[in-house]
Design a protein around this motif. Structure first.
Motif, PDB file in Angstrom:
ATOM      1  N   ARG A 247       0.865  -1.188   0.000  1.00 63.01           N
ATOM      2  CA  ARG A 247       0.000   0.000   0.000  1.00 63.01           C
ATOM      3  C   ARG A 247       0.902   1.238   0.000  1.00 63.01           C
ATOM      4  NH1 ARG A 247      -5.404  -0.908   1.167  1.00 63.01           N
ATOM      5  NH2 ARG A 247      -5.929  -3.060   1.729  1.00 63.01           N
ATOM      6  N   LEU A 248       1.110   1.784  -1.177  1.00 65.15           N
ATOM      7  CA  LEU A 248       1.959   2.964  -1.345  1.00 65.15           C
ATOM      8  C   LEU A 248       1.122   4.225  -1.165  1.00 65.15           C
ATOM      9  CD1 LEU A 248       4.543   4.500  -2.276  1.00 65.15           C
ATOM     10  CD2 LEU A 248       3.736   4.163  -4.633  1.00 65.15           C
ATOM     11  N   VAL A 249       1.587   5.113  -0.303  1.00 59.58           N
ATOM     12  CA  VAL A 249       0.937   6.409  -0.121  1.00 59.58           C
ATOM     13  C   VAL A 249       1.906   7.498  -0.569  1.00 59.58           C
ATOM     14  CG1 VAL A 249      -0.039   8.057   1.518  1.00 59.58           C
ATOM     15  CG2 VAL A 249      -0.551   5.623   1.752  1.00 59.58           C
ATOM     16  N   ILE A 250       1.504   8.244  -1.584  1.00 58.05           N
ATOM     17  CA  ILE A 250       2.285   9.374  -2.084  1.00 58.05           C
ATOM     18  C   ILE A 250       1.689  10.643  -1.495  1.00 58.05           C
ATOM     19  CG2 ILE A 250       2.984  10.661  -4.149  1.00 58.05           C
ATOM     20  CD1 ILE A 250       2.408   7.952  -5.682  1.00 58.05           C
ATOM     21  N   ILE A 251       2.497  11.390  -0.767  1.00 59.14           N
ATOM     22  CA  ILE A 251       2.042  12.666  -0.198  1.00 59.14           C
ATOM     23  C   ILE A 251       2.830  13.783  -0.862  1.00 59.14           C
ATOM     24  CG2 ILE A 251       1.714  14.036   1.887  1.00 59.14           C
ATOM     25  CD1 ILE A 251       1.643  11.519   3.525  1.00 59.14           C
ATOM     26  N   GLU A 252       2.139  14.558  -1.683  1.00 58.38           N
ATOM     27  CA  GLU A 252       2.765  15.688  -2.382  1.00 58.38           C
ATOM     28  C   GLU A 252       2.328  16.978  -1.687  1.00 58.38           C
ATOM     29  OE1 GLU A 252       2.396  16.379  -6.902  1.00 58.38           O
ATOM     30  OE2 GLU A 252       1.128  17.913  -5.970  1.00 58.38           O
ATOM     31  N   ILE A 253       3.287  17.838  -1.385  1.00 55.90           N
ATOM     32  CA  ILE A 253       2.998  19.055  -0.635  1.00 55.90           C
ATOM     33  C   ILE A 253       3.610  20.264  -1.315  1.00 55.90           C
ATOM     34  CG2 ILE A 253       3.074  20.148   1.642  1.00 55.90           C
ATOM     35  CD1 ILE A 253       3.937  17.305   2.681  1.00 55.90           C
TER      36      ILE A 253
END
Length: 329
Positions: A247-253
Motif C-alpha cells: 500500500r503505497l501512499v504518495i504525499i505531495e505538498i
C-alpha cells in the motif's frame, strides 16, 4: 475523486469535503506499507520561506529585484555569474542566509513520524525540488533526492571538473573568505574582492550547486547518486509486492504549476504503481496545496486520489490527528 474545479482548474471544496478528504488521507497513512513524499517550495512557506509564487511573491522577498524589474526565473540563471558575479552572489548569498535562518516546521516532523511507521524496512523515500536542505536535517541523505540540487553545496562556474563540495568544505579551504559572503543590502551585491573561488582550480568563481533556469553547466553527480537510491527503493518495493500486499501512499505538498517537476513525478508514480499496472499494489495519492490541489481532468492516476486545499503544515497536523485516533492514542 473528491474535488471539483472551476474554469481555471482551481479546487472548490466545502468544509465537509475537506474533512472527508483528511479522514481518507489519515486512513491511507494508517494502512500504508510504503511512503513516497514529494514537495515543492510551498512546503517551506510555514517555515517562513518564500514560495516565489508569481513576480509579486518574489519581489516581496527580494525588493531590490522589483526596482530592476527582474523576476525569479530571470534572476536564477547561470548567466549572471558570467556577466555580473557580484550581483549573482548577492542574490544567492541572501538566499543562503534566508534558508539557513529558518528551521523545518512541524509538518516536516509529522512526515518523519509517518516514515517511522515503516522505517524498520526503510520503506519510504523523499523527492523534492527544494534547495533549502531542510529535509536533510531530519532524514538520512540516502532517503532524499534533491532534483534541483542544494544551496549547501558549491561548484565551479566553468566547471573546471565534475566535482562539487559543501559550503563547510569551502570555508575550511578558504578560512579568510567564508561563505556566505556579506551582502550589501542597498546594492544587493558582494564586494568583488570577496568573490568565492572554486576549491579545485582556485581561479574561476564558484557558484551554488543548484540547477538554475537555462543551466547547461550544473554538475548533477550528487543528484545522480540520489536518483540511484530512489531506483533502489522502488525496485525493492516492487519486490515486496511479490510476497505481500503493498500500500503505497504518495504525499505531495506545495508543488505548483510554474515548474511541474514534482507534480509530474508524483503523478507518474501514482499511475505506475497502482493496481491497474502492478498486481498486489495499491497507490493512494494525496495532493496538498492551498490553490493547486486539483488533479488533471479525467485523470487516472492512483487507485485513490485525494485533494486537500490547505497549507502543508495545517493539512499534515489534521491528517496526523486522524492517524493518532486510528492508533488509539
Amino acid at each position: 475523486m473528491l474535488n471539483t474545479t472551476d474554469n481555471n482548474n482551481h479546487t472548490i471544496m466545502n468544509s465537509d469535503e475537506i474533512n472527508l478528504a483528511i479522514e481518507m488521507a489519515g486512513k491511507a497513512v494508517h494502512e500504508a506499507t510504503h511512503f513516497f513524499f514529494t514537495s515543492g517550495a510551498g512546503l517551506g512557506v510555514d517555515s517562513g520561506l518564500p514560495d516565489f509564487r508569481g513576480k509579486n511573491g518574489f519581489w516581496k522577498a527580494y525588493p531590490p529585484m522589483q526596482k530592476l524589474g527582474l523576476e525569479f526565473h530571470q534572476m536564477s540563471t547561470p548567466s549572471w555569474f558570467e556577466k555580473d558575479p557580484t550581483f549573482a552572489h548577492g542574490f544567492f548569498c541572501h538566499r543562503y542566509n534566508l534558508y539557513t535562518s529558518k528551521k523545518p516546521h512541524e509538518g516536516y516532523h509529522i512526515l518523519k513520524e509517518f516514515s517511522d511507521r515503516v522505517n524498520n524496512n526503510n520503506n519510504y523515500f523523499i523527492f523534492t525540488s527544494n534547495v533549502d536542505g531542510h529535509f536533510s536535517q531530519l532524514f538520512p541523505n540516502n532517503k532524499i533526492e534533491e532534483c534541483h540540487g542544494s544551496i549547501h553545496y558549491l561548484q565551479c562556474t566553468e566547471p573546471c571538473c565534475e566535482e562539487i563540495y559543501s559550503v563547510e568544505e569551502h570555508n575550511q579551504f578558504f578560512p579568510n573568505n567564508k561563505y556566505p559572503i556579506e551582502v550589501d543590502m542597498d546594492t544587493f551585491r558582494i564586494k568583488e574582492e570577496n568573490l568565492p573561488k572554486c576549491k579545485f582550480c582556485k581561479s574561476k568563481v564558484a557558484r551554488p550547486n543548484i540547477l538554475m533556469f537555462y543551466d547547461g553547466k550544473w554538475i548533477s553527480n550528487r543528484c545522480d547518486l540520489q536518483y540511484e537510491e530512489r531506483c533502489k527503493f522502488l525496485k525493492e518495493m516492487v519486490k515486496n509486492s511479490n510476497e505481500k500486499q503493498v500500500r503505497l501512499v504518495i504525499i505531495e505538498i506545495g508543488a505548483g504549476n510554474n515548474v511541474t517537476t514534482v507534480r509530474d513525478k508524483s503523478e507518474l508514480l501514482a499511475t505506475k504503481y497502482s493496481s491497474r499496472h502492478k498486481e498486489n499494489m495499491k497507490s493512494t495519492f494525496i495532493r496538498i496545496n492551498p490553490t493547486d490541489s486539483y488533479f488533471p481532468k479525467d485523470s487516472k492516476l492512483g487507485d485513490c486520489n485525494i485533494s486537500i486545499p490547505l497549507g502543508g503544515k495545517d493539512a499534515l497536523i489534521k491528517i496526523k490527528a486522524v492517524v493518532d485516533r486510528l492508533d488509539g492514542k
